[in-house]
Design a protein around this motif. Structure first.
Motif, PDB file in Angstrom:
ATOM      1  N   PHE B  41       0.810  -1.216   0.000  1.00  0.00           N
ATOM      2  CA  PHE B  41       0.000   0.000   0.000  1.00  0.00           C
ATOM      3  C   PHE B  41       0.848   1.273   0.000  1.00  0.00           C
ATOM      4  O   PHE B  41       0.499   2.248  -0.649  1.00  0.00           O
ATOM      5  CB  PHE B  41      -0.952   0.000   1.206  1.00  0.00           C
ATOM      6  N   HIS B  42       1.951   1.260   0.730  1.00  0.00           N
ATOM      7  CA  HIS B  42       2.799   2.450   0.841  1.00  0.00           C
ATOM      8  C   HIS B  42       3.632   2.651  -0.430  1.00  0.00           C
ATOM      9  O   HIS B  42       3.657   3.759  -0.973  1.00  0.00           O
ATOM     10  CB  HIS B  42       3.705   2.286   2.071  1.00  0.00           C
ATOM     11  N   ILE B  43       4.280   1.626  -0.908  1.00  0.00           N
ATOM     12  CA  ILE B  43       5.195   1.769  -2.041  1.00  0.00           C
ATOM     13  C   ILE B  43       4.464   2.077  -3.358  1.00  0.00           C
ATOM     14  O   ILE B  43       4.940   2.907  -4.125  1.00  0.00           O
ATOM     15  CB  ILE B  43       6.129   0.547  -2.128  1.00  0.00           C
ATOM     16  N   PRO B  44       3.287   1.465  -3.620  1.00  0.00           N
ATOM     17  CA  PRO B  44       2.577   1.846  -4.856  1.00  0.00           C
ATOM     18  C   PRO B  44       2.268   3.332  -4.956  1.00  0.00           C
ATOM     19  O   PRO B  44       2.174   3.872  -6.061  1.00  0.00           O
ATOM     20  CB  PRO B  44       1.293   1.018  -4.788  1.00  0.00           C
ATOM     21  N   MET B  45       2.135   4.026  -3.799  1.00  0.00           N
ATOM     22  CA  MET B  45       1.920   5.478  -3.840  1.00  0.00           C
ATOM     23  C   MET B  45       3.088   6.148  -4.561  1.00  0.00           C
ATOM     24  O   MET B  45       2.895   7.025  -5.404  1.00  0.00           O
ATOM     25  CB  MET B  45       1.839   6.042  -2.407  1.00  0.00           C
ATOM     26  N   TRP B  46       4.308   5.730  -4.220  1.00  0.00           N
ATOM     27  CA  TRP B  46       5.498   6.340  -4.828  1.00  0.00           C
ATOM     28  C   TRP B  46       5.599   5.977  -6.299  1.00  0.00           C
ATOM     29  O   TRP B  46       5.953   6.812  -7.116  1.00  0.00           O
ATOM     30  CB  TRP B  46       6.760   5.894  -4.081  1.00  0.00           C
ATOM     31  N   PHE B  47       5.286   4.730  -6.616  1.00  0.00           N
ATOM     32  CA  PHE B  47       5.343   4.326  -8.018  1.00  0.00           C
ATOM     33  C   PHE B  47       4.341   5.132  -8.842  1.00  0.00           C
ATOM     34  O   PHE B  47       4.657   5.603  -9.936  1.00  0.00           O
ATOM     35  CB  PHE B  47       5.049   2.830  -8.160  1.00  0.00           C
ATOM     36  N   ALA B  48       3.132   5.294  -8.283  1.00  0.00           N
ATOM     37  CA  ALA B  48       2.106   6.051  -8.999  1.00  0.00           C
ATOM     38  C   ALA B  48       2.528   7.509  -9.121  1.00  0.00           C
ATOM     39  O   ALA B  48       2.362   8.124 -10.176  1.00  0.00           O
ATOM     40  CB  ALA B  48       0.772   5.940  -8.272  1.00  0.00           C
ATOM     41  N   MET B  49       3.134   8.050  -8.052  1.00  0.00           N
ATOM     42  CA  MET B  49       3.598   9.427  -8.110  1.00  0.00           C
ATOM     43  C   MET B  49       4.643   9.591  -9.207  1.00  0.00           C
ATOM     44  O   MET B  49       4.553  10.501 -10.037  1.00  0.00           O
ATOM     45  CB  MET B  49       4.205   9.861  -6.767  1.00  0.00           C
ATOM     46  N   MET B  50       5.612   8.697  -9.240  1.00  0.00           N
ATOM     47  CA  MET B  50       6.688   8.824 -10.220  1.00  0.00           C
ATOM     48  C   MET B  50       6.173   8.601 -11.641  1.00  0.00           C
ATOM     49  O   MET B  50       6.639   9.258 -12.577  1.00  0.00           O
ATOM     50  CB  MET B  50       7.818   7.852  -9.884  1.00  0.00           C
TER      51      MET B  50
END
Lengths: 76, 220
Positions: B41-50
């Motif tokens: 849940f936490h890491i997909p946020m960064w992937f989506a942001m990038m």
């Protein structure tokens, strides 16, 4: 036995006890929420989070539909 | 349906990652314990942001190639949604850090690097707000966006790998190597990443369309 010797003996024994204690703790393995799983309560959590997420998704879809209508009324 | 298939795919993938994220067995690691599930849940946020920031960069370059304001709108809206996702990433990361590293904010290079790059993009928004003329605003913003993207990659992807970091994948730790993530985690993690990227793209598309309607009314 001098006082200094006694001190070093005591600290040696204490270190040994600590060592065995640590060993015993690590042998128990990593603590996981096994109990919550075996009782099936985890499904309650999954259900709640799913309802919130799918609810938000349906809401997004309705906003999407509304935009379709607005775009029809405001051609470029 | 037709053109909306990818939105449904995004919802399905994230729903799958919620079910799998809570129920699929995970490696039993000390300190992390059950919190390893935050990976879904936490890491997909960064992937989506990038992903969104890269999409924004793409449209900024397209704008500079032809000065079509439509590209500027796309670049602008995706930065805004990316910042929201980044904020979620920061907040979830802070909660996670408190329970594993013992503090809401550590002096980890990746944390500070992320904070700096988010401020760089916040400056993008402020820069846009400070210029009145639409074409001038779009030009300055597009050039700045290229700079901001490079800084983001440096601060999030490069510098943390050159230093010691608490994050996996940095300071010589394998990122998605067998040590941190086993194959059962991967079958939940990758769909979660793709799903959240699609959700982010969906919200961005809604914002782009709203801006377009707003513009047609303004210049009608």
């Amino acid at each position: 036995m001098t006082l200094r010797n006694m001190h070093s003996n005591i600290s040696l024994v204490l270190t040994a006890i600590l060592f065995f204690l640590m060993n015993g703790l690590s042998a128990q393995g990593v603590e996981m929420a096994t109990n919550m799983r075996s009782e099936g309560k985890i499904y309650v959590v999954v259900a709640v989070v799913l309802i919130i997420f799918i609810g938000l998704a349906i809401y997004l879809f309705s906003i999407d539909k509304k935009l379709d209508k607005l775009e029809k009324n405001n051609p470029k | 349906m037709g053109k909306n298939w990818w939105k449904i795919l995004g919802v399905v993938l994230v729903s799958y990652s919620i079910v799998g994220g809570f129920l699929v067995p995970v490696p039993e690691l000390p300190i992390l314990n059950e919190t390893i599930r935050n990976t879904y849940f936490h890491i997909p946020m960064w992937f989506a942001m990038m992903a969104l920031l890269s999409y924004s960069l793409f449209h900024s370059i397209k704008f500079l190639a032809g000065f079509d304001l439509q590209h500027d709108n796309k670049a602008d809206q995706s930065v805004q949604v990316a910042l929201v996702l980044g904020l979620f990433g920061l907040l979830t990361g802070m909660v996670w850090a408190q329970y594993t590293w013992g503090s809401f904010w550590t002096n980890d290079v990746k944390l500070n690097g992320t904070a700096i790059s988010m401020l760089t993009y916040l400056a993008y928004i402020i820069l846009r707000g400070s210029i009145e003329d639409e074409h001038r605003k779009a030009k300055v913003a597009a050039v700045y966006n290229i700079f901001a993207w490079v800084m983001m990659i440096l601060f999030i992807m490069v510098i943390p790998r050159l230093n010691d970091s608490l994050h996996p994948g940095n300071g010589g730790n394998p990122a998605f190597g067998s040590y941190d993530m086993d194959n059962t985690m991967r079958i939940v993690f990758y769909p979660a990443v793709i799903g959240w990227i699609l959700i982010g793209a969906w919200i961005t598309s809604i914002k782009i369309r709203i801006k377009n309607i707003d513009d047609t009314q303004k210049y009608a």
